[in-house]
Write a protein that holds these residues in place. Structure first.
Motif, PDB file in Angstrom:
ATOM      1  N   ARG A 279      31.689  42.038  12.112  1.00  0.00           N
ATOM      2  CA  ARG A 279      31.889  42.295  10.693  1.00  0.00           C
ATOM      3  C   ARG A 279      32.184  41.046   9.873  1.00  0.00           C
ATOM      4  O   ARG A 279      32.102  41.077   8.646  1.00  0.00           O
ATOM      5  CB  ARG A 279      33.030  43.299  10.488  1.00  0.00           C
ATOM      6  CG  ARG A 279      32.748  44.684  11.039  1.00  0.00           C
ATOM      7  CD  ARG A 279      33.933  45.621  10.829  1.00  0.00           C
ATOM      8  NE  ARG A 279      34.290  45.746   9.427  1.00  0.00           N
ATOM      9  CZ  ARG A 279      35.328  46.475   8.998  1.00  0.00           C
ATOM     10  NH1 ARG A 279      36.093  47.097   9.869  1.00  0.00           N
ATOM     11  NH2 ARG A 279      35.593  46.554   7.716  1.00  0.00           N
TER      12      ARG A 279
ATOM     13  N   GLN B 286      36.832  39.284   2.381  1.00  0.00           N
ATOM     14  CA  GLN B 286      36.004  40.400   2.836  1.00  0.00           C
ATOM     15  C   GLN B 286      35.719  40.294   4.335  1.00  0.00           C
ATOM     16  O   GLN B 286      35.687  41.295   5.044  1.00  0.00           O
ATOM     17  CB  GLN B 286      34.693  40.435   2.059  1.00  0.00           C
ATOM     18  CG  GLN B 286      34.832  40.715   0.575  1.00  0.00           C
ATOM     19  CD  GLN B 286      35.517  42.055   0.298  1.00  0.00           C
ATOM     20  OE1 GLN B 286      36.577  42.112  -0.328  1.00  0.00           O
ATOM     21  NE2 GLN B 286      34.930  43.138   0.781  1.00  0.00           N
TER      22      GLN B 286
ATOM     23  N   PRO C 202      29.345  39.068   5.451  1.00  0.00           N
ATOM     24  CA  PRO C 202      29.839  38.762   4.099  1.00  0.00           C
ATOM     25  C   PRO C 202      29.803  37.270   3.775  1.00  0.00           C
ATOM     26  O   PRO C 202      29.415  36.878   2.662  1.00  0.00           O
ATOM     27  CB  PRO C 202      31.288  39.289   4.131  1.00  0.00           C
ATOM     28  CG  PRO C 202      31.296  40.327   5.190  1.00  0.00           C
ATOM     29  CD  PRO C 202      30.345  39.829   6.238  1.00  0.00           C
TER      30      PRO C 202
ATOM     31  N   GLU D 200      29.701  48.861   8.155  1.00  0.00           N
ATOM     32  CA  GLU D 200      30.969  48.459   7.548  1.00  0.00           C
ATOM     33  C   GLU D 200      30.874  47.054   6.958  1.00  0.00           C
ATOM     34  O   GLU D 200      31.415  46.782   5.877  1.00  0.00           O
ATOM     35  CB  GLU D 200      32.071  48.521   8.600  1.00  0.00           C
ATOM     36  CG  GLU D 200      32.415  49.931   9.046  1.00  0.00           C
ATOM     37  CD  GLU D 200      33.421  49.949  10.190  1.00  0.00           C
ATOM     38  OE1 GLU D 200      33.523  48.926  10.906  1.00  0.00           O
ATOM     39  OE2 GLU D 200      34.101  50.960  10.362  1.00  0.00           O
ATOM     40  N   SER D 201      30.175  46.157   7.658  1.00  0.00           N
ATOM     41  CA  SER D 201      30.042  44.793   7.146  1.00  0.00           C
ATOM     42  C   SER D 201      29.205  44.763   5.872  1.00  0.00           C
ATOM     43  O   SER D 201      29.482  43.982   4.955  1.00  0.00           O
ATOM     44  CB  SER D 201      29.421  43.883   8.209  1.00  0.00           C
ATOM     45  OG  SER D 201      28.059  44.184   8.427  1.00  0.00           O
TER      46      SER D 201
ATOM     47  N   ILE E  34      38.899  41.429   6.456  1.00  0.00           N
ATOM     48  CA  ILE E  34      39.420  42.792   6.360  1.00  0.00           C
ATOM     49  C   ILE E  34      39.539  43.435   7.730  1.00  0.00           C
ATOM     50  O   ILE E  34      40.561  44.038   8.073  1.00  0.00           O
ATOM     51  CB  ILE E  34      38.524  43.652   5.446  1.00  0.00           C
ATOM     52  CG1 ILE E  34      38.717  43.256   3.986  1.00  0.00           C
ATOM     53  CG2 ILE E  34      38.835  45.143   5.620  1.00  0.00           C
ATOM     54  CD1 ILE E  34      37.781  43.963   3.024  1.00  0.00           C
TER      55      ILE E  34
ATOM     56  N   ASN F  88      31.484  45.842   3.129  1.00  0.00           N
ATOM     57  CA  ASN F  88      32.349  44.720   2.758  1.00  0.00           C
ATOM     58  C   ASN F  88      31.591  43.701   1.913  1.00  0.00           C
ATOM     59  O   ASN F  88      32.138  43.122   0.963  1.00  0.00           O
ATOM     60  CB  ASN F  88      32.891  44.039   4.017  1.00  0.00           C
ATOM     61  CG  ASN F  88      33.904  44.885   4.751  1.00  0.00           C
ATOM     62  OD1 ASN F  88      34.418  45.864   4.218  1.00  0.00           O
ATOM     63  ND2 ASN F  88      34.186  44.521   5.987  1.00  0.00           N
TER      64      ASN F  88
END
Length: 262
Positions: free
Chosen positions: A118, A66, A122, A25-26, A69, A29
């Motif tokens: 996460r 990001q 980013p 997921e990271s 999120i 992102n």
């Protein structure tokens, strides 16, 4: 040790149980962050110093959004919604702690896990590739205070939406409306500083701005001294209002469940 710290701990453990999934997921992102960053760079090349940001501010803002999120759950809802739909919420209401307190502790555990797994990639990827503005120690300390307040505001908004299930019995319409509001007025799509005139004033006064725009500006060092106190107070005030509204609505929801024979 009370019940709620244990709820927080198990929420944290549950959301750190699959680190590879969180890493995926990271990375997603991060990829979207790169696309957004190039769009913002093109915009700031055409309009330098738009909204008082330079290119480094704009790109840094992009990757902060990001990273946030997951912690503020800007796209997501709550498992409580499904429990209200299928009636399992009756069990929740018989627990030795309040419904709102239980779900708040669980959500803060989730937010901490999401920030840990996460939030970093980013920011690091953006800093390695683009012009980036890191805060000093004081700025990081201020950001550390703004983050939990942003998570509280995010929970307060999503909790109110979830409780709407007691009356609407279907959250899809309400969730769609609140998702659009969250994306537009939080700064997720564009920094609120670029919104013109009255629209910008209204957007910055709404609770969604406390989720992303305010902590991002704290990270960028745009709030210092009394301005920082004002920004944190703004977040805390909206958190208090939303949690208070959630407490009142929980009482009404409990009566509603009893009326329906729950």
């Amino acid at each position: 040790m009370g019940v709620l710290p244990w709820v927080w701990w198990y929420g944290f453990r549950r959301h750190t149980a699959y680190p590879l999934g969180s890493l995926t997921e990271s990375l997603t992102n991060t990829a979207f962050g790169f696309m957004r960053a190039y769009v913002l760079l093109a915009l700031w090349e055409a309009r330098p110093s738009l909204g008082g940001y330079d290119e480094a501010d704009a790109v840094t803002f992009c990757f902060i959004t990001q990273a946030l999120i997951g912690p503020v759950q800007i796209f997501g809802g709550m498992d409580l919604t499904e429990r209200i739909r299928n009636g399992d919420v009756a069990i929740d209401l018989h627990r030795p702690v309040g419904l709102q307190g239980w779900w708040l502790a669980d959500d803060l555990g989730r937010a901490a896990a999401s920030l840990l797994l996460r939030g970093g990639p980013p920011l690091l990827a953006g800093a390695l590739v683009f012009p980036f503005r890191w805060p000093g120690p004081g700025g990081l300390a201020a950001f550390a205070m703004a983050l939990p307040l942003a998570a509280l505001v995010g929970f307060g908004l999503r909790y109110l939406v979830a409780l709407g299930m007691f009356w609407l019995h279907d959250d899809r319409g309400l969730h769609a409306v609140t998702l659009v509001m969250s994306l537009f007025f939080s700064g997720m799509i564009l920094p609120l500083v670029v919104f013109p005139g009255a629209l910008g004033t209204v957007a910055r006064a709404l609770p969604w701005s406390a989720q992303i725009q305010v902590p991002a500006d704290v990270f960028l060092g745009r709030h210092t001294g009394t301005g920082l106190i004002g920004a944190l107070t703004f977040q805390a005030a909206w958190a208090a209002v939303l949690l208070g509204a959630g407490a009142l609505l929980t009482r009404s929801a409990r009566r509603k469940l009893v009326v329906h024979g729950g």
